[in-house]
Design a protein around this motif. Structure first.
Motif, short mmCIF file in Angstrom:
data_model
loop_
_atom_site.label_atom_id
_atom_site.label_comp_id
_atom_site.label_asym_id
_atom_site.label_seq_id
_atom_site.Cartn_x
_atom_site.Cartn_y
_atom_site.Cartn_z
N LYS A 234 12.24 13.11 -6.90
CA LYS A 234 13.35 12.51 -7.64
C LYS A 234 13.34 10.99 -7.54
CE LYS A 234 15.13 16.07 -9.46
NZ LYS A 234 14.92 16.21 -10.89
N THR A 235 12.76 10.44 -6.49
CA THR A 235 12.75 8.98 -6.34
C THR A 235 11.33 8.47 -6.07
OG1 THR A 235 13.03 8.89 -3.93
CG2 THR A 235 15.05 9.09 -5.28
N LEU A 236 11.12 7.22 -6.41
CA LEU A 236 9.84 6.57 -6.14
C LEU A 236 9.61 6.49 -4.64
CD1 LEU A 236 7.30 5.04 -7.06
CD2 LEU A 236 8.69 2.95 -7.14
N GLU A 237 10.65 6.23 -3.86
CA GLU A 237 10.51 6.12 -2.40
C GLU A 237 10.02 7.42 -1.78
OE1 GLU A 237 10.52 3.38 -0.42
OE2 GLU A 237 10.60 2.40 -2.36
N GLN A 238 10.52 8.57 -2.26
CA GLN A 238 10.04 9.86 -1.75
C GLN A 238 8.56 10.04 -2.07
OE1 GLN A 238 12.79 12.42 -3.79
NE2 GLN A 238 14.14 12.61 -2.03
N ALA A 239 8.18 9.72 -3.29
CA ALA A 239 6.77 9.86 -3.70
C ALA A 239 5.87 8.93 -2.89
CB ALA A 239 6.63 9.60 -5.20
N LYS A 240 6.33 7.70 -2.67
CA LYS A 240 5.54 6.75 -1.88
C LYS A 240 5.38 7.23 -0.44
CE LYS A 240 6.63 2.34 -2.22
NZ LYS A 240 7.40 1.09 -2.45
N SER A 241 6.43 7.81 0.12
CA SER A 241 6.37 8.32 1.48
C SER A 241 5.27 9.37 1.62
CB SER A 241 7.72 8.91 1.89
OG SER A 241 7.64 9.52 3.15
N VAL A 242 5.20 10.28 0.67
CA VAL A 242 4.17 11.33 0.72
C VAL A 242 2.79 10.73 0.45
CG1 VAL A 242 3.34 13.44 -0.38
CG2 VAL A 242 5.73 13.23 0.27
N LEU A 243 2.71 9.77 -0.46
CA LEU A 243 1.42 9.12 -0.72
C LEU A 243 0.90 8.47 0.56
CD1 LEU A 243 0.29 7.06 -3.72
CD2 LEU A 243 0.05 6.09 -1.44
N TYR A 244 1.75 7.76 1.29
CA TYR A 244 1.31 7.13 2.53
C TYR A 244 0.84 8.17 3.55
CZ TYR A 244 3.71 2.94 0.78
OH TYR A 244 4.13 1.86 0.05
N GLN A 245 1.59 9.27 3.66
CA GLN A 245 1.20 10.34 4.59
C GLN A 245 -0.15 10.93 4.22
OE1 GLN A 245 4.40 13.29 4.87
NE2 GLN A 245 5.80 11.66 4.28
N GLU A 246 -0.34 11.21 2.94
CA GLU A 246 -1.59 11.83 2.49
C GLU A 246 -2.77 10.87 2.57
OE1 GLU A 246 -2.16 15.01 2.01
OE2 GLU A 246 -0.07 15.47 2.41
N ALA A 247 -2.54 9.59 2.25
CA ALA A 247 -3.61 8.60 2.38
C ALA A 247 -4.04 8.51 3.85
CB ALA A 247 -3.16 7.25 1.86
N PHE A 248 -3.06 8.50 4.75
CA PHE A 248 -3.36 8.47 6.18
C PHE A 248 -4.17 9.69 6.60
CE2 PHE A 248 -2.39 9.58 10.57
CZ PHE A 248 -2.63 8.39 11.24
N ASN B 68 2.96 -0.10 9.45
CA ASN B 68 2.87 -1.20 8.48
C ASN B 68 1.43 -1.45 8.05
OD1 ASN B 68 5.65 -1.54 8.50
ND2 ASN B 68 5.58 -3.11 10.09
N THR B 69 0.49 -1.29 8.96
CA THR B 69 -0.93 -1.42 8.60
C THR B 69 -1.31 -0.36 7.58
OG1 THR B 69 -1.54 -2.37 10.74
CG2 THR B 69 -3.30 -1.28 9.50
N ILE B 70 -0.88 0.87 7.81
CA ILE B 70 -1.22 1.97 6.90
C ILE B 70 -0.56 1.78 5.54
CG2 ILE B 70 -1.00 4.47 6.50
CD1 ILE B 70 -3.13 3.56 8.66
N THR B 71 0.71 1.43 5.50
CA THR B 71 1.37 1.27 4.20
C THR B 71 0.82 0.05 3.45
OG1 THR B 71 3.25 0.09 5.19
CG2 THR B 71 3.48 2.48 4.87
N GLY B 72 0.41 -0.97 4.18
CA GLY B 72 -0.23 -2.11 3.54
C GLY B 72 -1.57 -1.75 2.94
N TRP B 73 -2.33 -0.92 3.64
CA TRP B 73 -3.64 -0.45 3.17
C TRP B 73 -3.48 0.46 1.94
CZ3 TRP B 73 -4.87 4.91 4.48
CH2 TRP B 73 -6.12 5.33 4.04
N ALA B 74 -2.47 1.31 1.96
CA ALA B 74 -2.26 2.26 0.85
C ALA B 74 -1.38 1.65 -0.24
CB ALA B 74 -1.63 3.55 1.39
#
Length: 184
Positions: free
Chosen positions: A104-118, A58-64
């Motif tokens: 295909k979905t915003l949620e999939q893209a967000k998941s990868v964005l969070y991983q890559e930001a981390f 949650n800290t990471i997704t809040g930061w990103a």
């Protein structure tokens, strides 16, 4: 969605490395032709991300966090130059280096964005050279030297992300657990 592997293919031609998670929970990390020491760090950080405790996640997704730009179909991350653009049928994730992946979905893209930001954040954390304990000072200095050789300056590089103290605390905990940090 915490973890997504439904991205367009990352191949040796388009990446320095990759990680594949197996059904039994094990991970295979691959280094491709253009890999360097920071490729290994980047890919290992994906393993760390997958196993983060919920509070740290949650800290990471809040930061990103993503903010939609006014009058556009584009979201930008507060962590750095990571974006997601809606095309009408797909969502295009673009990272700091300019590489793009389609979802295909915003949620999939967000998941990868969070991983890559981390992952990019962890690279920068090590490149800053500020060790959380005296025992890690020498290795953090080595990481700083390697980053200098690989990226030159941090500003404008793929690890040019905005780390805050909460994210640094997550990274500290990954390396030293509950041990006390020091001022370096």
């Amino acid at each position: 969605m915490r973890w997504s592997s439904r991205a367009t293919a990352v191949t040796p031609r388009t990446a320095k490395g990759g990680v594949q998670f197996l059904d039994d929970g094990k991970a295979i990390i691959r280094a491709f032709e253009k890999a360097d020491v920071y490729t290994a760090i980047h890919e290992i950080s994906h393993v760390f991300f997958k196993d983060l405790p919920e509070a740290d996640y949650n800290t990471i997704t809040g930061w990103a966090n993503l903010t939609k730009k006014l009058n556009t179909d584009t979201w930008k991350s507060d962590a750095g130059n990571f974006t997601i653009r809606e095309t009408g049928t797909d969502f295009i994730y673009k990272d700091i280096s300019g590489a793009e992946r389609k979802f295909k979905t915003l949620e999939q893209a967000k998941s990868v964005l969070y991983q890559e930001a981390f992952a990019r954040g962890f690279e920068k954390y090590l490149a800053d050279g500020s060790a959380p304990t005296p025992k890690l000072k020498a290795i953090f200095q080595k990481f700083k030297e390697w980053a200098g050789r690989i990226y030159g300056a941090i500003i404008g590089s793929p690890i040019d992300v905005n780390l805050n103290s909460k994210v640094k605390d997550v990274f500290d905990a990954l390396l030293v657990g509950e041990a006390k940090k020091i001022d370096t």
